[in-house]
Design a protein around this motif. Structure first.
Motif, mmCIF file in Angstrom:
data_model
loop_
_atom_site.group_PDB
_atom_site.id
_atom_site.type_symbol
_atom_site.label_atom_id
_atom_site.label_comp_id
_atom_site.label_asym_id
_atom_site.label_seq_id
_atom_site.Cartn_x
_atom_site.Cartn_y
_atom_site.Cartn_z
ATOM 1 N N ASP A 182 -25.197 37.423 -16.406
ATOM 2 C CA ASP A 182 -24.618 36.132 -16.012
ATOM 3 C C ASP A 182 -24.431 36.037 -14.497
ATOM 4 O O ASP A 182 -24.711 35.004 -13.889
ATOM 5 N N VAL A 183 -23.942 37.114 -13.905
ATOM 6 C CA VAL A 183 -23.717 37.111 -12.454
ATOM 7 C C VAL A 183 -25.046 37.067 -11.717
ATOM 8 O O VAL A 183 -25.219 36.310 -10.755
ATOM 9 N N ALA A 184 -26.022 37.865 -12.165
ATOM 10 C CA ALA A 184 -27.336 37.883 -11.511
ATOM 11 C C ALA A 184 -28.005 36.509 -11.604
ATOM 12 O O ALA A 184 -28.597 36.027 -10.626
ATOM 13 N N SER A 185 -27.888 35.858 -12.759
ATOM 14 C CA SER A 185 -28.485 34.524 -12.939
ATOM 15 C C SER A 185 -27.822 33.500 -12.034
ATOM 16 O O SER A 185 -28.492 32.642 -11.435
ATOM 17 N N ASP A 186 -26.492 33.582 -11.933
ATOM 18 C CA ASP A 186 -25.769 32.661 -11.075
ATOM 19 C C ASP A 186 -26.149 32.890 -9.611
ATOM 20 O O ASP A 186 -26.353 31.935 -8.856
#
Length: 345
Positions: A182-186
């Motif tokens: 989720d953090v990498a995608s954001d």
């Protein structure tokens, strides 16, 4: 009989609300670990004030917000340095408080007060706050909140220009590959906005930092992570094809190292990556001013390239005919180049 003691308290003015918000945020500093109860109370006070601010900025669903109050609130937030407190206190705040703060931020940042956006001016005068927000991607608890706030900031050309030139920019190459999906995608969404929202600022940056940027970007294109390869390849197409970046594209497609990467991606196990790589590879091949080094690579590898291209298909659909037409032209050009004399390296 008077029931005046049941009357609701008078709503705070924007100035009073900003003072209450500031005081409650500062109060978070004065609490020690031993004063857990006091800290909890301070956090509750912050959350209550942020709810009030949200209602003042966006209304309660029944009554529309008062435009004058919004302007006064925004102006006061800047004047009292509350924006810096908002950003620096994010790691301490609870989930609901951060959510409300991000909502309010998206409204205040674009709020015109008179003829100017005072929140934008505040950020331009406190650019280190942008760096703080970028670094916060390392804190998974607040990373998505900070990402939302950054993407609002990156609607402003001057703020994009600052981050592109800041050492913080290089952190995105790390953050887009963080193990937390989720953090990498954001982080990738924010990285994409940086490179696509303001083409002229990006063009200036790429012109000045061409080698450093593509040295880092190659690591994304050759990442072991499928999602990183696919997203970075798609993004490369987007910003290279922006008209202000045409000179960057011309430079990119005459370099052998970039061609080799696209040839490798044409062999990727993912069909989606193969197709995306083709759309950049074809520009190398179709370039009427191909340098000799590019022609040598194409000629040396023409059999493998032709085999790959013959097996490449987007499937049935509206884009199929155009893709097949482009593929046929590229195949013919590779065949032509392979027959050219004097290409021995």
């Amino acid at each position: 009989m008077s029931f005046s003691f049941f009357k609701p308290s008078r709503p705070k003015t924007p100035q009073e609300l900003v003072k209450a918000i500031k005081d409650s945020l500062i109060a978070l500093d004065t609490k020690t670990v031993a004063e857990v109860k006091a800290l909890e109370k301070a956090l509750e006070e912050v959350e209550k004030n942020l709810v009030t601010m949200k209602l003042m900025l966006s209304g309660d669903g029944e009554a529309e917000p008062n435009v004058d109050q919004i302007s006064q609130l925004t102006l006061e937030i800047c004047k009292e340095d509350v924006i810096a407190l908002f950003i620096h206190k994010l790691p301490i705040l609870g989930w609901e408080a951060r959510k409300n703060l991000v909502h309010c931020w998206s409204i205040m940042l674009r709020q015109m007060v008179g003829s100017s956006c005072c929140c934008v001016q505040y950020m331009e005068n406190h650019l280190e706050l942008l760096d703080f927000l970028v670094v916060c991607y390392d804190n998974k608890d607040i990373a998505l909140n900070c990402g939302n706030m950054l993407r609002e900031c990156f609607k402003i050309p001057s703020l994009v220009k600052y981050i592109l030139e800041s050492p913080s920019f290089l952190l995105f190459f790390k953050f887009v590959e963080l193990p937390n999906f989720d953090v990498a995608s954001d982080a990738f969404s924010t990285f994409k906005d940086l490179l696509t929202k303001h083409a002229s600022a990006v063009s200036d940056f790429l012109t000045a930092h061409y080698n450093e940027f593509f040295e880092q970007y190659e690591k994304l294109l050759t990442s072991a992570n499928y999602v990183t390869r696919r997203q970075s390849l798609k993004l490369l197409s987007e910003f290279l094809l922006e008209p202000p970046n045409s000179h960057i594209m011309r430079r990119y497609i005459v370099e052998v190292r970039h061609l080799r990467i696209m040839m490798t991606l044409l062999k990727d196990s993912s069909k989606n990556i193969q197709i995306s790589a083709f759309h950049i590879f074809k520009v190398f091949v179709a370039n009427p001013n191909k340098p000799r080094e590019i022609k040598v690579i194409l000629a040396k590898n023409h059999e493998r390239l032709l085999a790959l291209l013959h097996n490449l298909s987007v499937g049935k659909g509206a884009e199929d005919d155009q893709f097949e037409e482009e593929k046929e032209l590229i195949i013919k050009e590779i065949e032509r180049v392979s027959r050219l004399p004097n290409l021995e390296s």
